[in-house]
Structures are given as C-alpha cells and as structure tokens.
Design a protein around this motif. Sequence first.
Motif, short mmCIF file in Angstrom:
data_model
loop_
_atom_site.label_atom_id
_atom_site.label_comp_id
_atom_site.label_asym_id
_atom_site.label_seq_id
_atom_site.Cartn_x
_atom_site.Cartn_y
_atom_site.Cartn_z
N GLN A 63 0.81 -1.22 0.00
CA GLN A 63 0.00 0.00 0.00
C GLN A 63 0.84 1.27 0.00
O GLN A 63 0.32 2.35 -0.29
N GLU A 64 2.12 1.13 0.29
CA GLU A 64 3.01 2.29 0.15
C GLU A 64 3.11 2.69 -1.32
O GLU A 64 3.21 3.88 -1.65
N THR A 65 3.09 1.69 -2.21
CA THR A 65 3.15 1.95 -3.65
C THR A 65 1.76 2.06 -4.25
O THR A 65 1.50 2.92 -5.10
N VAL A 66 0.86 1.18 -3.82
CA VAL A 66 -0.51 1.13 -4.34
C VAL A 66 -1.47 1.28 -3.16
O VAL A 66 -1.85 0.29 -2.54
N PRO A 67 -1.87 2.50 -2.80
CA PRO A 67 -2.67 2.71 -1.59
C PRO A 67 -3.98 1.93 -1.54
O PRO A 67 -4.47 1.61 -0.46
N LEU A 123 -4.29 -5.55 10.08
CA LEU A 123 -5.44 -4.92 9.46
C LEU A 123 -5.38 -3.40 9.49
O LEU A 123 -6.35 -2.74 9.16
N ARG A 124 -4.26 -2.85 9.92
CA ARG A 124 -4.11 -1.40 9.95
C ARG A 124 -3.51 -0.91 8.64
O ARG A 124 -2.30 -0.69 8.54
N GLY A 125 -4.33 -0.81 7.64
CA GLY A 125 -3.86 -0.40 6.33
C GLY A 125 -4.30 1.00 5.97
O GLY A 125 -4.75 1.78 6.82
N THR A 126 -4.19 1.34 4.70
CA THR A 126 -4.60 2.65 4.22
C THR A 126 -6.13 2.72 4.15
O THR A 126 -6.80 1.70 4.01
N PRO A 127 -6.70 3.94 4.23
CA PRO A 127 -8.15 4.08 4.09
C PRO A 127 -8.66 3.58 2.73
O PRO A 127 -9.76 3.06 2.61
#
Length: 268
Positions: free
Chosen positions: A92-96, A117-121
Amino acid sequence: MTGQHPTTEIDTSKPHPARMYDWYLGGKDNYPVDEAMGRQMLALDPRVPVMARVNRAFMHRATRWLAGQGIRQFLDVGTGIPTEPNLHQVAQETVPDARVVYCDNDPIVLAHAAALLRGTPEGETEYLQADVRDPDAVLEGARKILDFDRPVALSLIALLHFVPDEDGAHDLVRRLLDALPSGSHLVMSHATADFTPEESRAATDRLRAAGVTLALRSREEFTRFFTGLDLVAPGVEVPHRWHPELGEPVPGQEDGVIPGYGAVARKP
C-alpha cells in the motif's frame, strides 16, 4: 476485521515454525520451547537468524516489485506472526488501494491479527484462519475480499518446506493457482539443503524429533512449483540475489550463500 474466526488453543508443548521464526527475528511472541529449538538450530548453523531476515527482505522486495507492476491484490498464505513492515504496508506504500488477504493456521497469528489490518483508508486487509492444506477454505475466504477476475499475487513465503511431497505440496499450489486469472503471480521462498547438506540433515532430524516436518528441496524440486508459469528475471535465485536493488541489504548476508531459493513468476 470482517469475518468471525474460531478460538483455538495455543499448543506450547512443542516448537512451532512461526514462533521460532519470530524468535529469530527478535520478536517476543514465542515460548521457551520455541527458543530452545531455535538455539539448537543456531548451534548447527549460526546464520539462521540472518536467513530469517533475508527471507523477510525478499518478501518486501517481491511485493514492492509486484506493486510497481500494477498488482493491486495479494493473497499471503502462511503469514506468520506480524513483523513490521508487513506485506500490506509494503504494497500500500506503492498502491494505496491494494487489497491484501492474510492466511495462517497458527492461533498465535490470529491473536495478533489486528496488527495486520491497519492499512490505508483506500485499501482493504483481512485475516483468515485457514491451512494451506485446505486450499478450498483459503480460496473461499479470499474471494470475499479479492476479485478473482483481476490478477492476484499469491505469496507462499517460507511455507512449502513444511509441506512434504506426500502431503501433496505441488497439488496444493496448483489448486490455488488454478483459481487465479491470467496475469496473477506466484511468489515463493523455500529452504534447501543444496549448500549445507550435513547441517541441513541434522536440523531436519532434530525438528522431526520435536514434531516438526521439514522438507528441504533442491533447486530442481523448487523450480517444479513454477511449471507452466513465466519466471520473472533473474528466475530462481538465492533470496538475497533476487533484485537486491529494491531494498536494503541485510547485515550478515554477505557471509556466504544463504541456503534457500526465491522466485516470482507470472501466470500466462
């Protein structure tokens, strides 16, 4: 977390590969029995902690490469105990908006699943309590999050050397891949006895005595998992030599060959 997961008792009477791996990485989610076996492995080959970190770094680089190719869905089977950065954080750093499904059968991983499970919105992550030996259950759960009409990266990191041929290791991988569309990728790393046969034989015997099966495969045997797929350059390599430019080197990896293989391949 969107699903309901069964409560399973943690068996601390014998070592568990995921908890030993955690101990090698300097984690605290392990038990005395795991540390005791880890120290035995260390006595046979002092590079074992380096192997664990090199393997983790390979996963980071492979995920970063796949995300850079536009892959937005990841299925990570045999997740292990969360150690940051986790796969979804790298992707998700590259593909949010990346979607990531983690899967493991160890209840201690379930106990820490919230950390996964703490990812990007924009993205989505989920954890499944399932075993690679039951690919139908893995796929059924993954379909609730992932779109199987779009490419998926199937990640099997340091997992298949715990599944011997008599348990159908190749068939399990094939059944997982058959459910995925063209453009999907297989990411694998695997321990081998090719470079350290005596130490590896001793380690296999000690683990077997403790109830842990270790199926070390040769380069040729490892490569068989990629039959029918298009290997990404440089093909099958020792893990720290697979696109080293995509990550930071692991201290200690320069001290000889790390006894394992890693590869990424595309499904035509």
